[in-house]
Design a protein around this motif. Structure first.
Motif, short mmCIF file in Angstrom:
data_model
loop_
_atom_site.label_atom_id
_atom_site.label_comp_id
_atom_site.label_asym_id
_atom_site.label_seq_id
_atom_site.Cartn_x
_atom_site.Cartn_y
_atom_site.Cartn_z
N THR A 1 0.89 -1.09 -0.06
CA THR A 1 -0.09 0.06 0.12
C THR A 1 0.78 1.23 -0.23
O THR A 1 0.45 2.42 0.13
N THR A 2 2.09 1.13 0.21
CA THR A 2 2.99 2.15 0.37
C THR A 2 3.07 3.16 -0.81
O THR A 2 2.80 2.95 -2.00
N GLU A 3 3.41 4.49 -0.79
CA GLU A 3 3.62 5.50 -1.98
C GLU A 3 4.66 6.20 -1.88
O GLU A 3 5.07 6.95 -2.60
N VAL B 1 7.88 1.68 1.78
CA VAL B 1 8.73 2.52 1.05
C VAL B 1 8.85 1.82 -0.21
O VAL B 1 8.46 0.90 -0.55
N ILE B 2 9.07 2.75 -1.39
CA ILE B 2 9.49 2.46 -2.59
C ILE B 2 10.91 2.81 -2.89
O ILE B 2 11.24 3.82 -2.62
N PHE C 1 12.49 -6.24 5.58
CA PHE C 1 11.70 -5.59 4.38
C PHE C 1 10.32 -5.87 4.77
O PHE C 1 9.98 -6.96 4.24
N ILE C 2 9.30 -4.99 4.91
CA ILE C 2 8.05 -5.26 4.88
C ILE C 2 7.27 -4.24 4.16
O ILE C 2 7.56 -2.76 4.48
N ASN C 3 6.43 -4.44 3.43
CA ASN C 3 5.34 -3.72 2.48
C ASN C 3 6.31 -2.72 1.80
O ASN C 3 6.52 -1.62 1.61
N VAL C 4 7.28 -3.18 0.94
CA VAL C 4 8.38 -2.59 0.24
C VAL C 4 8.45 -3.09 -1.31
O VAL C 4 8.17 -4.01 -1.61
#
Length: 211
Positions: free
Chosen positions: A10-12, A32-33, A49-52
């Motif tokens: 969900t990251t932007e 993060v991206i 690293f989670i949600n990357v």
């Protein structure tokens, strides 16, 4: 074929370098991206690293042993020769990545997809893989020695020279992939699904002469 779950990301927030100081005792990055950069000369054990999303990232002289990934995507990244032994991955996707010579020995993979990736000479011995898909990947001389597989799928892959010794292939479908030879034991082949041409290649293991 059971569906392999995709990462839930969900990251932007975008970063274009990897110079953020990390706590060596608890290295943790999330939401993060990371894109258009080079990660070099890093040796960090147990990084998470989670949600990357990694996008167009090159890894140079990187050792991330015991790395943990959850809900992570790699897009057009180069991880060639990266040391990732004892990696744990949950809902991870690699797309159009260079992974030549990557080391993931003793890894734990669940809901992992490799799509259009180069995995030549990849070292994945002693791994446990559940719900893992290799789609149109180059896997020449990759090492899957002594793996435990549950719902592992190969779709249109190049498998010549792959080491499958001590890896039970019951229920594994290789019929859409290609190879001219494999390193595999007779007992491990029981229940493996192959096409007619592949059966001829493998017949030498059984001491057969096909006319």
């Amino acid at each position: 074929m059971t569906k392999v779950s995709k990462p839930n990301i969900t990251t932007e927030r975008v970063i274009t370098d990897f110079n953020t100081p990390l706590e060596q005792s608890d290295p943790y990055i999330e939401e993060v991206i990371i894109e258009n950069c080079v990660i070099s000369n890093q040796d960090i054990e147990g990084i998470e690293f989670i949600n990357v999303i990694f996008r167009n990232v090159t890894f140079e002289n990187v050792v991330f042993e015991k790395m943990y990934l959850r809900d992570v995507q790699f897009e057009k990244c180069d991880l060639s020769n990266t040391q990732l032994d004892e990696i744990t991955m949950q809902r991870v996707e690699f797309s159009h990545c260079q992974l030549t010579g990557v080391m993931m020995a003793d890894g734990r993979f669940q809901n992992v997809s490799f799509n259009h990736c180069n995995l030549q000479l990849a070292g994945m011995g002693y791994c446990t893989q559940k719900l893992v898909q290799y789609h149109e990947c180059l896997l020449r001389q990759a090492d899957f020695y002594h793996n435990k597989w549950n719902k592992v799928y190969f779709n249109n892959c190049e498998l010549s020279g792959v080491n499958l010794s001590n890896t039970a292939l019951k229920g594994i479908d290789l019929s859409t992939s290609t190879f001219d030879h494999l390193t595999v034991g007779m007992e491990d082949l029981k229940g493996c699904i192959v096409n007619q041409i592949q059966a001829q290649h493998l017949s030498s293991l059984l001491g057969l002469i096909v006319k």
